[in-house]
Design a protein around this motif. Structure first.
Motif, PDB file in Angstrom:
ATOM      1  N   LYS A  13      26.362 -25.078  35.209  1.00  0.00           N
ATOM      2  CA  LYS A  13      25.975 -25.791  33.988  1.00  0.00           C
ATOM      3  C   LYS A  13      25.595 -24.802  32.886  1.00  0.00           C
ATOM      4  O   LYS A  13      25.945 -24.981  31.727  1.00  0.00           O
ATOM      5  CB  LYS A  13      24.799 -26.729  34.266  1.00  0.00           C
ATOM      6  N   LEU A  14      24.868 -23.754  33.291  1.00  0.00           N
ATOM      7  CA  LEU A  14      24.472 -22.742  32.320  1.00  0.00           C
ATOM      8  C   LEU A  14      25.700 -22.029  31.760  1.00  0.00           C
ATOM      9  O   LEU A  14      25.803 -21.794  30.559  1.00  0.00           O
ATOM     10  CB  LEU A  14      23.516 -21.736  32.956  1.00  0.00           C
ATOM     11  N   GLN A  15      26.635 -21.699  32.625  1.00  0.00           N
ATOM     12  CA  GLN A  15      27.856 -21.037  32.163  1.00  0.00           C
ATOM     13  C   GLN A  15      28.638 -21.942  31.213  1.00  0.00           C
ATOM     14  O   GLN A  15      29.191 -21.466  30.227  1.00  0.00           O
ATOM     15  CB  GLN A  15      28.726 -20.648  33.355  1.00  0.00           C
ATOM     16  N   GLU A  16      28.688 -23.224  31.507  1.00  0.00           N
ATOM     17  CA  GLU A  16      29.388 -24.153  30.628  1.00  0.00           C
ATOM     18  C   GLU A  16      28.713 -24.225  29.267  1.00  0.00           C
ATOM     19  O   GLU A  16      29.386 -24.235  28.237  1.00  0.00           O
ATOM     20  CB  GLU A  16      29.433 -25.543  31.260  1.00  0.00           C
ATOM     21  N   ARG A  17      27.377 -24.245  29.239  1.00  0.00           N
ATOM     22  CA  ARG A  17      26.657 -24.293  27.969  1.00  0.00           C
ATOM     23  C   ARG A  17      26.896 -23.026  27.161  1.00  0.00           C
ATOM     24  O   ARG A  17      27.101 -23.065  25.947  1.00  0.00           O
ATOM     25  CB  ARG A  17      25.160 -24.490  28.217  1.00  0.00           C
ATOM     26  N   ILE A  18      26.842 -21.893  27.839  1.00  0.00           N
ATOM     27  CA  ILE A  18      27.039 -20.616  27.136  1.00  0.00           C
ATOM     28  C   ILE A  18      28.457 -20.529  26.585  1.00  0.00           C
ATOM     29  O   ILE A  18      28.667 -20.147  25.429  1.00  0.00           O
ATOM     30  CB  ILE A  18      26.736 -19.423  28.067  1.00  0.00           C
ATOM     31  N   SER A  19      29.442 -20.894  27.397  1.00  0.00           N
ATOM     32  CA  SER A  19      30.820 -20.806  26.917  1.00  0.00           C
ATOM     33  C   SER A  19      31.071 -21.796  25.783  1.00  0.00           C
ATOM     34  O   SER A  19      31.787 -21.489  24.831  1.00  0.00           O
ATOM     35  CB  SER A  19      31.809 -21.016  28.059  1.00  0.00           C
ATOM     36  N   ALA A  20      30.453 -22.986  25.843  1.00  0.00           N
ATOM     37  CA  ALA A  20      30.606 -23.950  24.752  1.00  0.00           C
ATOM     38  C   ALA A  20      29.961 -23.419  23.476  1.00  0.00           C
ATOM     39  O   ALA A  20      30.525 -23.555  22.378  1.00  0.00           O
ATOM     40  CB  ALA A  20      29.987 -25.293  25.140  1.00  0.00           C
ATOM     41  N   ASP A  21      28.802 -22.786  23.619  1.00  0.00           N
ATOM     42  CA  ASP A  21      28.127 -22.208  22.465  1.00  0.00           C
ATOM     43  C   ASP A  21      28.959 -21.084  21.851  1.00  0.00           C
ATOM     44  O   ASP A  21      29.105 -21.000  20.629  1.00  0.00           O
ATOM     45  CB  ASP A  21      26.743 -21.691  22.873  1.00  0.00           C
ATOM     46  N   LEU A  22      29.530 -20.231  22.681  1.00  0.00           N
ATOM     47  CA  LEU A  22      30.359 -19.132  22.178  1.00  0.00           C
ATOM     48  C   LEU A  22      31.623 -19.658  21.503  1.00  0.00           C
ATOM     49  O   LEU A  22      32.054 -19.123  20.477  1.00  0.00           O
ATOM     50  CB  LEU A  22      30.708 -18.170  23.305  1.00  0.00           C
ATOM     51  N   ARG A  23      32.222 -20.706  22.064  1.00  0.00           N
ATOM     52  CA  ARG A  23      33.399 -21.297  21.425  1.00  0.00           C
ATOM     53  C   ARG A  23      33.050 -21.879  20.062  1.00  0.00           C
ATOM     54  O   ARG A  23      33.789 -21.719  19.093  1.00  0.00           O
ATOM     55  CB  ARG A  23      33.990 -22.387  22.323  1.00  0.00           C
ATOM     56  N   GLU A  24      31.902 -22.526  19.980  1.00  0.00           N
ATOM     57  CA  GLU A  24      31.465 -23.116  18.707  1.00  0.00           C
ATOM     58  C   GLU A  24      31.216 -22.027  17.662  1.00  0.00           C
ATOM     59  O   GLU A  24      31.639 -22.145  16.508  1.00  0.00           O
ATOM     60  CB  GLU A  24      30.192 -23.937  18.920  1.00  0.00           C
ATOM     61  N   ARG A  25      30.554 -20.972  18.062  1.00  0.00           N
ATOM     62  CA  ARG A  25      30.306 -19.860  17.129  1.00  0.00           C
ATOM     63  C   ARG A  25      31.627 -19.234  16.672  1.00  0.00           C
ATOM     64  O   ARG A  25      31.791 -18.896  15.509  1.00  0.00           O
ATOM     65  CB  ARG A  25      29.448 -18.789  17.785  1.00  0.00           C
ATOM     66  N   SER A  26      32.533 -19.075  17.616  1.00  0.00           N
ATOM     67  CA  SER A  26      33.829 -18.495  17.275  1.00  0.00           C
ATOM     68  C   SER A  26      34.576 -19.378  16.288  1.00  0.00           C
ATOM     69  O   SER A  26      35.187 -18.891  15.329  1.00  0.00           O
ATOM     70  CB  SER A  26      34.647 -18.310  18.546  1.00  0.00           C
ATOM     71  N   ARG A  27      34.539 -20.679  16.509  1.00  0.00           N
ATOM     72  CA  ARG A  27      35.220 -21.609  15.615  1.00  0.00           C
ATOM     73  C   ARG A  27      34.590 -21.583  14.228  1.00  0.00           C
ATOM     74  O   ARG A  27      35.287 -21.562  13.217  1.00  0.00           O
ATOM     75  CB  ARG A  27      35.157 -23.021  16.200  1.00  0.00           C
ATOM     76  N   ARG A  28      33.248 -21.522  14.163  1.00  0.00           N
ATOM     77  CA  ARG A  28      32.574 -21.456  12.860  1.00  0.00           C
ATOM     78  C   ARG A  28      32.916 -20.171  12.132  1.00  0.00           C
ATOM     79  O   ARG A  28      33.164 -20.172  10.932  1.00  0.00           O
ATOM     80  CB  ARG A  28      31.058 -21.563  13.048  1.00  0.00           C
ATOM     81  N   ASN A  29      32.912 -19.067  12.860  1.00  0.00           N
ATOM     82  CA  ASN A  29      33.222 -17.782  12.227  1.00  0.00           C
ATOM     83  C   ASN A  29      34.665 -17.730  11.749  1.00  0.00           C
ATOM     84  O   ASN A  29      34.952 -17.141  10.712  1.00  0.00           O
ATOM     85  CB  ASN A  29      32.957 -16.632  13.190  1.00  0.00           C
ATOM     86  N   SER A  30      35.571 -18.323  12.496  1.00  0.00           N
ATOM     87  CA  SER A  30      36.971 -18.292  12.071  1.00  0.00           C
ATOM     88  C   SER A  30      37.182 -19.164  10.837  1.00  0.00           C
ATOM     89  O   SER A  30      38.025 -18.872  10.005  1.00  0.00           O
ATOM     90  CB  SER A  30      37.888 -18.738  13.203  1.00  0.00           C
ATOM     91  N   LYS A  31      36.410 -20.239  10.684  1.00  0.00           N
ATOM     92  CA  LYS A  31      36.517 -21.063   9.481  1.00  0.00           C
ATOM     93  C   LYS A  31      35.914 -20.347   8.285  1.00  0.00           C
ATOM     94  O   LYS A  31      36.414 -20.457   7.175  1.00  0.00           O
ATOM     95  CB  LYS A  31      35.810 -22.407   9.687  1.00  0.00           C
ATOM     96  N   ASP A  32      34.834 -19.603   8.500  1.00  0.00           N
ATOM     97  CA  ASP A  32      34.197 -18.871   7.410  1.00  0.00           C
ATOM     98  C   ASP A  32      35.086 -17.747   6.910  1.00  0.00           C
ATOM     99  O   ASP A  32      35.132 -17.468   5.719  1.00  0.00           O
ATOM    100  CB  ASP A  32      32.852 -18.299   7.850  1.00  0.00           C
ATOM    101  N   ASP A  33      35.771 -17.098   7.806  1.00  0.00           N
ATOM    102  CA  ASP A  33      36.649 -15.983   7.447  1.00  0.00           C
ATOM    103  C   ASP A  33      38.053 -16.508   7.208  1.00  0.00           C
ATOM    104  O   ASP A  33      38.927 -16.407   8.056  1.00  0.00           O
ATOM    105  CB  ASP A  33      36.684 -14.925   8.553  1.00  0.00           C
ATOM    106  N   GLY A  34      38.286 -17.043   6.040  1.00  0.00           N
ATOM    107  CA  GLY A  34      39.605 -17.567   5.722  1.00  0.00           C
ATOM    108  C   GLY A  34      40.626 -16.468   5.581  1.00  0.00           C
ATOM    109  O   GLY A  34      41.798 -16.639   5.867  1.00  0.00           O
ATOM    110  N   ASP A  35      40.180 -15.288   5.158  1.00  0.00           N
ATOM    111  CA  ASP A  35      41.077 -14.164   4.950  1.00  0.00           C
ATOM    112  C   ASP A  35      40.888 -13.164   6.081  1.00  0.00           C
ATOM    113  O   ASP A  35      39.770 -12.841   6.455  1.00  0.00           O
ATOM    114  CB  ASP A  35      40.759 -13.511   3.603  1.00  0.00           C
ATOM    115  N   VAL A  36      41.971 -12.666   6.603  1.00  0.00           N
ATOM    116  CA  VAL A  36      41.908 -11.667   7.659  1.00  0.00           C
ATOM    117  C   VAL A  36      41.495 -10.343   7.035  1.00  0.00           C
ATOM    118  O   VAL A  36      41.999  -9.956   5.980  1.00  0.00           O
ATOM    119  CB  VAL A  36      43.281 -11.536   8.349  1.00  0.00           C
ATOM    120  N   ASP A  37      40.577  -9.640   7.667  1.00  0.00           N
ATOM    121  CA  ASP A  37      40.101  -8.369   7.141  1.00  0.00           C
ATOM    122  C   ASP A  37      41.081  -7.265   7.516  1.00  0.00           C
ATOM    123  O   ASP A  37      41.131  -6.816   8.648  1.00  0.00           O
ATOM    124  CB  ASP A  37      38.712  -8.059   7.695  1.00  0.00           C
ATOM    125  N   LEU A  38      41.863  -6.858   6.559  1.00  0.00           N
ATOM    126  CA  LEU A  38      42.844  -5.805   6.785  1.00  0.00           C
ATOM    127  C   LEU A  38      42.386  -4.521   6.117  1.00  0.00           C
ATOM    128  O   LEU A  38      41.449  -4.489   5.340  1.00  0.00           O
ATOM    129  CB  LEU A  38      44.198  -6.227   6.212  1.00  0.00           C
TER     130      LEU A  38
END
Length: 76
Positions: A13-38
């Protein structure tokens, strides 16, 4: 980061919560970064420009400098 958990059910259960939290953070960060940093976007290259039409001139200067060094050391 490390968390000690006893029991397989709690651990999963803990692993599922952590992985869900990391996926959510990743999704938020990818939406914030509309432009790829080249490299072209970096501050280091902000006021630089690409090589112009006189790049052949620098090649000739380097070749002449190398040729003159060869001549100096061979004659000596």
């Amino acid at each position: 980061m490390g968390i000690m958990v006893e029991g397989n059910e709690e651990k999963s259960k803990l692993q599922e919560r952590i992985s869900a939290d990391l996926r959510e953070r990743s999704r938020r960060n990818s939406k914030d970064d509309g432009d790829v940093d080249l490299v072209e976007d970096s501050e280091y290259l902000k006021n630089t420009r690409k090589t112009g039409r006189f790049s052949w001139f620098w090649f000739i200067l380097v070749a002449l400098a190398a040729l003159s060094l060869v001549i100096i050391f061979v004659i000596k």
